[in-house]
Design an enzyme around this catalytic site. Structure first.
Site, short mmCIF file in Angstrom:
data_model
loop_
_atom_site.label_atom_id
_atom_site.label_comp_id
_atom_site.label_asym_id
_atom_site.label_seq_id
_atom_site.Cartn_x
_atom_site.Cartn_y
_atom_site.Cartn_z
N TYR A 50 0.82 -1.22 0.00
CA TYR A 50 0.00 0.00 0.00
C TYR A 50 0.85 1.27 0.00
CZ TYR A 50 -4.54 -2.32 0.61
OH TYR A 50 -5.70 -3.05 0.42
N HIS A 116 -9.86 -6.34 -2.00
CA HIS A 116 -9.12 -5.33 -2.77
C HIS A 116 -9.07 -5.80 -4.22
CE1 HIS A 116 -5.92 -2.63 -4.11
NE2 HIS A 116 -5.44 -3.70 -4.74
P1 CMP Z 1 -8.54 -0.87 -1.08
O1 CMP Z 1 -9.40 -0.98 -2.30
O2 CMP Z 1 -7.72 -2.04 -0.70
O3 CMP Z 1 -7.57 0.39 -1.26
C1 CMP Z 1 -7.04 1.11 -0.17
C2 CMP Z 1 -7.68 0.73 1.12
O4 CMP Z 1 -7.58 1.71 2.13
C3 CMP Z 1 -9.19 0.59 0.91
O5 CMP Z 1 -9.49 -0.53 0.14
C4 CMP Z 1 -9.67 0.56 2.35
O6 CMP Z 1 -9.44 -0.70 2.97
C5 CMP Z 1 -8.73 1.60 2.95
N1 CMP Z 1 -9.34 2.93 2.99
C6 CMP Z 1 -9.68 3.73 1.96
N2 CMP Z 1 -10.19 4.90 2.39
C7 CMP Z 1 -10.19 4.81 3.73
C8 CMP Z 1 -10.58 5.70 4.77
N3 CMP Z 1 -11.10 6.91 4.49
N4 CMP Z 1 -10.43 5.30 6.04
C9 CMP Z 1 -9.89 4.09 6.33
N5 CMP Z 1 -9.48 3.20 5.37
C10 CMP Z 1 -9.64 3.57 4.09
#
Ligand code: CMP
Length: 140
Positions: A50, A116
């Protein structure tokens, strides 16, 4: 266009034994699984995956969550696989996810959102290579 995308079934979902239900939704959408493994990420591995979000306020919490239990990583292949899988997943925040999507059915909140999927061909290539070498991906 045939594409590949990376899927992760996240710790909130593996903890509730939802791997099978989520994989069924993926397969029912016509996406083919061409590689798959279950792993338990370290904090460093979650941070590496990430890295693009390293400046976000939720980065530390997200990477703690992603190494809190096992994940199932897989490569999905099919016609427009990237956008198709994003449709099957539903919106990042389950409060905004459509009926019939994985996140509507299973996600707990915006962070513990069960799955994801890659968002573009370039990120799909990078994310697949993060977890799999070419020998681990079957030719379909
Ligand atoms: P993902 O699609 O894996 O991409 C990034 C990840 O960050 C997302 O899914 C969530 O799990 C997390 N995420 C995205 N926005 C937020 C937020 N505002 N607060 C907490 N977690 C977040």
């Amino acid at each position: 266009m045939t594409q590949q995308t990376l899927s992760i079934i996240k710790p909130d979902a593996t903890q509730r034994n939802l791997q099978g239900a989520i994989l069924k939704m993926i397969q029912d959408a016509g996406l083919k699984i061409t590689a798959m493994k279950m792993i338990h990420l370290s904090k460093k591995q979650a941070e590496g995956f990430y890295a693009v979000h390293s400046d976000k306020p939720f980065f530390d919490s997200l990477t703690d969550f992603m190494c809190s239990g096992p994940v199932v990583v897989s490569v999905l292949e099919g016609q427009d696989a990237i956008s198709k899988y994003r449709e099957v997943m539903g919106a990042t925040n389950p409060a905004n996810a459509d009926e019939g999507t994985i996140r509507k059915a299973f996600a707990l909140d915006i962070e513990k959102n069960s799955v994801h999927g890659s968002d573009a061909p370039e990120t799909a290539a990078t994310e697949i290579a993060y977890f799999f070498n070419q020998l681990e991906i079957v030719r379909s």
